[in-house]
Write an enzyme that holds these catalytic residues in place. Structure first.
Site, PDB file in Angstrom:
ATOM      1  N   SER A 105       0.832  -1.208   0.000  1.00  0.00           N
ATOM      2  CA  SER A 105       0.000   0.000   0.000  1.00  0.00           C
ATOM      3  C   SER A 105       0.869   1.261   0.000  1.00  0.00           C
ATOM      4  O   SER A 105       1.724   1.412  -0.856  1.00  0.00           O
ATOM      5  CB  SER A 105      -0.962  -0.058   1.192  1.00  0.00           C
ATOM      6  OG  SER A 105      -1.924   0.952   1.081  1.00  0.00           O
ATOM      7  N   ASP A 248      -2.030   6.443  -3.987  1.00  0.00           N
ATOM      8  CA  ASP A 248      -0.941   5.679  -3.376  1.00  0.00           C
ATOM      9  C   ASP A 248      -0.577   4.518  -4.303  1.00  0.00           C
ATOM     10  O   ASP A 248      -1.220   4.315  -5.335  1.00  0.00           O
ATOM     11  CB  ASP A 248      -1.317   5.256  -1.942  1.00  0.00           C
ATOM     12  CG  ASP A 248      -2.295   4.104  -1.886  1.00  0.00           C
ATOM     13  OD1 ASP A 248      -3.127   3.996  -2.800  1.00  0.00           O
ATOM     14  OD2 ASP A 248      -2.227   3.311  -0.930  1.00  0.00           O
ATOM     15  N   ASP A 250      -0.988   1.349  -4.467  1.00  0.00           N
ATOM     16  CA  ASP A 250      -1.968   0.321  -4.859  1.00  0.00           C
ATOM     17  C   ASP A 250      -3.353   0.921  -5.116  1.00  0.00           C
ATOM     18  O   ASP A 250      -4.334   0.188  -5.263  1.00  0.00           O
ATOM     19  CB  ASP A 250      -2.016  -0.830  -3.854  1.00  0.00           C
ATOM     20  CG  ASP A 250      -2.681  -0.446  -2.542  1.00  0.00           C
ATOM     21  OD1 ASP A 250      -2.477   0.700  -2.099  1.00  0.00           O
ATOM     22  OD2 ASP A 250      -3.396  -1.286  -1.969  1.00  0.00           O
ATOM     23  N   ASP A 252      -5.788   2.671  -3.710  1.00  0.00           N
ATOM     24  CA  ASP A 252      -7.035   2.675  -2.944  1.00  0.00           C
ATOM     25  C   ASP A 252      -7.207   3.965  -2.148  1.00  0.00           C
ATOM     26  O   ASP A 252      -8.210   4.148  -1.476  1.00  0.00           O
ATOM     27  CB  ASP A 252      -7.159   1.441  -2.029  1.00  0.00           C
ATOM     28  CG  ASP A 252      -6.000   1.295  -1.067  1.00  0.00           C
ATOM     29  OD1 ASP A 252      -5.103   2.154  -1.072  1.00  0.00           O
ATOM     30  OD2 ASP A 252      -5.994   0.298  -0.316  1.00  0.00           O
TER      31      ASP A 252
END
Ligand code: MG
Length: 458
Positions: A105, A248, A250, A252
């Site tokens: 993340s 970010d 990833d 989300d």
């Protein structure tokens, strides 16, 4: 099993590459997850979706995870470098027995992680995580040569994700296209570059972008908080964009920069996106206990309640499902649109913000944001003292007798215009102390008063 090198939680395992996190660790957890998923699947054979973000260590761990799954007889659908929400959607689309997202993340470049996704497309709940650990504690049965899993590629996952966003009933795609909005974009060399430019193109935007190379060599700290977004702020100013989007690695979490080149604070992403949904569909908004009360203001204007869940995407998602909430998420820029799927989704959030700018008929983002009150939020943390925190909670409840008390996740005290949240971290040996109030001085005072008994305990 959590050390400073490897952190294990119900929904995944995270560590520094080459220290706590090795291919052996990833293979072990992936095979355990696969064996548990296969035992629950019809016929005892499971299909698992695997995707990853762009981290340098990603290809190595991707192969390790797939090897672990094959070794327990799971078939694998490989969606490649994609956002985490794309993996979640692909699990639902394929009616898979689960999914693995290989991503740390917003954590720095030296980290990576494996996150477990349930057949529902949600991250594993505490109960599911405990059941998996229980089922695999006595060992994992490996497949013989003739029962090894097969691997197939699915290159269409991102396109399906985009199609699903653009068919949301909250979006007027033609109207957004006609606005010809100019967007500045920073994908931090993460997985965002495989979806964000295509999304913006399909919404008719003019795009000025930086950091689109998905090679995981993050040019700045990848958490999309204001302190890390100076380059995008400058890009908005020099390109005269209408809005800046930062995601970010990833994809989300979404942060917004207004047309003056100022990060407006990640709590506003959820609030503004929710306002667009609530104009078109009424229903409760679910968010976590540490999210700004700007969400309460926006819900109040729409005449709907706010329901607060413990911190963590899966807690919010499960509560949204139970309450029938059309929109929810977390104040860190994580927007969840139930009509799409119950996971934080930055491209969906971005599309809603473009709809907001389209709805507001030429008003700038700073003007739209300026309609709402501003609050000061102060976040502090300290090493977790030995012993139970219950005594601290009792002390604070006595010190603030007029507050509304919530004990779902640590202690949250709420007043009409402010709140204080004290909670132990689920992944680190620290206690977080967060307060929000109309003024910075008041928020700091709340944090200081909460810290006093904690500091005295150490
Ligand atoms: Mg993320």
């Amino acid at each position: 099993m959590t050390t400073d090198k490897l952190m294990v939680s119900v929904s995944g395992v995270r560590g520094r590459v080459g220290e706590g996190l090795t291919p052996e660790v990833i293979t072990g957890f992936a095979s355990g997850f696969g064996a548990w998923a296969a035992a629950r699947a019809t016929g005892g054979r499971a299909t698992i979706v695997v995707g990853r973000d762009s981290r340098v260590s990603g290809p190595m761990f991707h192969r390790a995870a797939i090897a672990g799954l094959q070794s327990v007889g799971c078939d694998v659908i490989d969606v490649g470098v994609v956002p985490t929400p794309t993996v979640q959607l692909a699990v639902e689309f394929h009616h898979a027995a689960g999914g693995l997202a290989i991503t740390a993340s917003h954590n720095p470049i030296e980290w990576n992680a494996l996150k477990f996704i349930a057949p529902s497309g949600l991250f594993l709940s505490a109960e599911e995580g405990a059941a998996m650990r229980e089922a695999t504690s006595a060992g994992i049965a490996r497949a013989t040569w003739d029962r090894l899993g097969q691997v197939t590629a699915d290159p269409e996952a991102v396109t399906r994700h985009l199609d699903a966003i653009l068919s949301l009933p909250y979006l007027d795609v033609e109207a957004i296209r006609q606005r010809r909005l100019h967007v500045a974009l920073d994908c931090v060399r993460g997985a965002g570059s495989v979806i964000m430019p295509a999304l913006l193109e399909r919404l008719g935007c003019r795009v000025t972008a930086i950091n689109l190379e998905p090679d995981g060599r993050f040019p700045h700290a990848p958490e999309p908080i204001a302190a890390n977004l100076a380059d995008l702020e400058a890009l908005v100013r020099t390109s005269h964009a209408d809005v800046g989007f930062a995601v970010d690695p990833d994809v989300d979490r979404l942060a917004l920069i207004d047309e003056r080149g100022r990060a407006i604070g990640e709590d506003y992403t959820l609030a503004l996106a929710a306002s667009v949904v609530l104009q078109r569909q009424k229903g409760p908004v679910v968010t976590n206990l540490s999210t700004s009360r700007i969400v309460d203001d926006i819900a109040a204007e729409a005449g709907v309640p706010v329901i607060r869940a413990p911190v963590g995407e899966v807690h919010v998602a499960i509560r949204m499902r139970a309450e029938g909430a059309p929109v929810g998420g977390e104040g860190n820029g994580g927007v969840i649109v139930a009509g799409l799927h119950l996971g934080r989704d930055a491209p969906a959030g971005a599309a809603l913000i473009l709809q907001l700018l389209t709805d507001s008929g030429g008003a700038t983002l700073s003007a739209v944001t300026g309609r709402w009150p501003r609050y000061a939020i102060v976040k502090d943390k300290l090493d977790r003292p030995a012993g139970s925190l219950d005594r601290i909670y009792d002390t604070l409840r006595s010190a603030f007798p007029g507050a509304t008390v919530d004990l779902q996740d640590g202690l949250r005290l709420t007043w009409p215009d402010s709140w204080l949240h004290v909670r132990p971290s689920g992944t680190e040996p620290i206690v977080r102390v967060i307060a929000e109030a109309p003024t910075d001085a008041r928020a700091r005072e709340l944090v200081a008063r909460a810290r006093a008994p904690l500091d005295a305990m150490r």
